[in-house]
Design a protein around this motif. Structure first.
Motif, short mmCIF file in Angstrom:
data_model
loop_
_atom_site.label_atom_id
_atom_site.label_comp_id
_atom_site.label_asym_id
_atom_site.label_seq_id
_atom_site.Cartn_x
_atom_site.Cartn_y
_atom_site.Cartn_z
N GLY A 95 -1.59 42.32 -14.76
CA GLY A 95 -0.46 42.03 -15.72
C GLY A 95 0.00 40.72 -15.81
N VAL A 119 6.16 47.08 -16.93
CA VAL A 119 5.58 48.37 -16.63
C VAL A 119 5.92 48.56 -15.02
CG1 VAL A 119 3.75 49.98 -16.36
CG2 VAL A 119 4.08 48.63 -18.50
N ILE A 129 -3.71 48.07 -18.64
CA ILE A 129 -3.17 46.96 -18.93
C ILE A 129 -4.40 46.16 -19.01
CG2 ILE A 129 -2.06 44.93 -17.61
CD1 ILE A 129 -0.06 47.12 -18.29
N CYS A 145 3.99 43.54 -14.20
CA CYS A 145 3.69 44.89 -13.56
C CYS A 145 4.23 44.68 -12.38
CB CYS A 145 2.29 45.39 -13.87
SG CYS A 145 1.53 45.45 -15.43
#
Length: 279
Positions: free
Chosen positions: A266, A117, A141, A162
């Motif tokens: 993340g 992401v 997240i 992330c």
């Protein structure tokens, strides 16, 4: 392309990447070259705009502008090879990290089954929508693996990696952990930006006092030159990027590059593993 099994020991060969921004056109501007590279290599890429961009014009009314910007987004996706470009119906200028919006972000991350992401920094100066988008991703997240949160979208077994992209207000706060050479896909990125004509050829030039310099939309050479001149920090490789690459002992990048910072949330990976995912 190095995938999860060979780089971080986590991902399948085909990555699924989700870019979350606040407005249509931002994923193209900050991640377009990398997205095109990934798409060409067979990976799945989705762009998600959390607002419909309906405040971003000097003369077009909100409803008409929202329709236009959605159409521009779909045209840009075709230029990049992006599989999906989803535009949510929140008003531009009014995005907040609400529970309702967080649920939508959780749902999109799960339904895309995102391995990676990419979003905005959430703590720095700048556009409140951009900061809110970053905050929403951070919060989403943190619960993306909890089955009882947004139960209609199955929870992920592992959190995505992330990464943060720098908008114009985040440049001074951004760390160039992952620098991606996009020489091979710069034309696709430029054409995707040009597809957002309401922004790159109308609204931003109006804000900057450049309307008298905007070339005809059908003169591609002139449009290309205009974009390269006025959006240079997000197109050409910047000195800070070259310095970061050199300090890491990596091969020099070309004329065009994009930069990402490994987020402090993340899936925990090393910077080297993050580089391998986007290489």
């Amino acid at each position: 392309m190095t995938g999860r099994d060979s780089a971080a020991g986590m991902f399948a060969d085909r990555l699924r990447v989700l870019v979350v921004a606040a407005h249509p056109d931002e994923p193209d501007e900050y991640v377009g070259g990398t997205a095109a590279r990934l798409a060409q290599a067979g990976h799945g890429v989705k762009f998600l705009s959390l607002t419909n961009g309906d405040a971003g014009h000097q003369s077009t009314p909100r409803k008409a502008l929202a329709r236009r910007r959605a159409a521009e987004a779909y045209a840009a996706a075709r230029e990049l090879g992006v599989q999906e470009y989803e535009v949510l119906d929140a008003h531009d200028g009014e995005l907040t990290p609400s529970i309702a919006m967080r649920r939508k972000v959780v749902s999109r991350i799960r339904r895309w089954q995102a391995d990676v992401v990419i979003t905005f920094h959430d703590e720095c100066p700048g556009h409140l929508d951009n900061r809110a988008a970053g905050r929403l991703v951070r919060e989403a997240i943190s619960v993306v693996g909890l089955p009882n949160v947004v139960p209609r979208a199955p929870a992920l077994a592992t959190e995505p990696v992330c990464l943060l992209m720098p908008d114009h207000d985040a440049l001074a706060h951004h760390r160039h952990d992952v620098v991606v050479d996009v020489d091979a896909t710069i034309e696709a990125k430029l054409r995707a930006c040009a597809a957002h004509a309401s922004q790159f050829l109308e609204f931003a030039p109006w804000q900057r006092g450049l309307l008298d310099q905007v070339p005809p939309a059908d003169d591609w050479d002139a449009v290309r030159a205009f974009l390269l001149e006025h959006w240079e920090p997000y197109l050409r490789t910047q000195p800070e990027m070259r310095a970061a690459v050199a300090a890491a002992g990596l091969a020099p990048v070309g004329e065009y590059a994009e930069s990402f910072q490994l987020a402090d949330y993340g899936r925990a990976v090393t910077v080297d593993e993050a580089r391998a995912l986007l290489s």
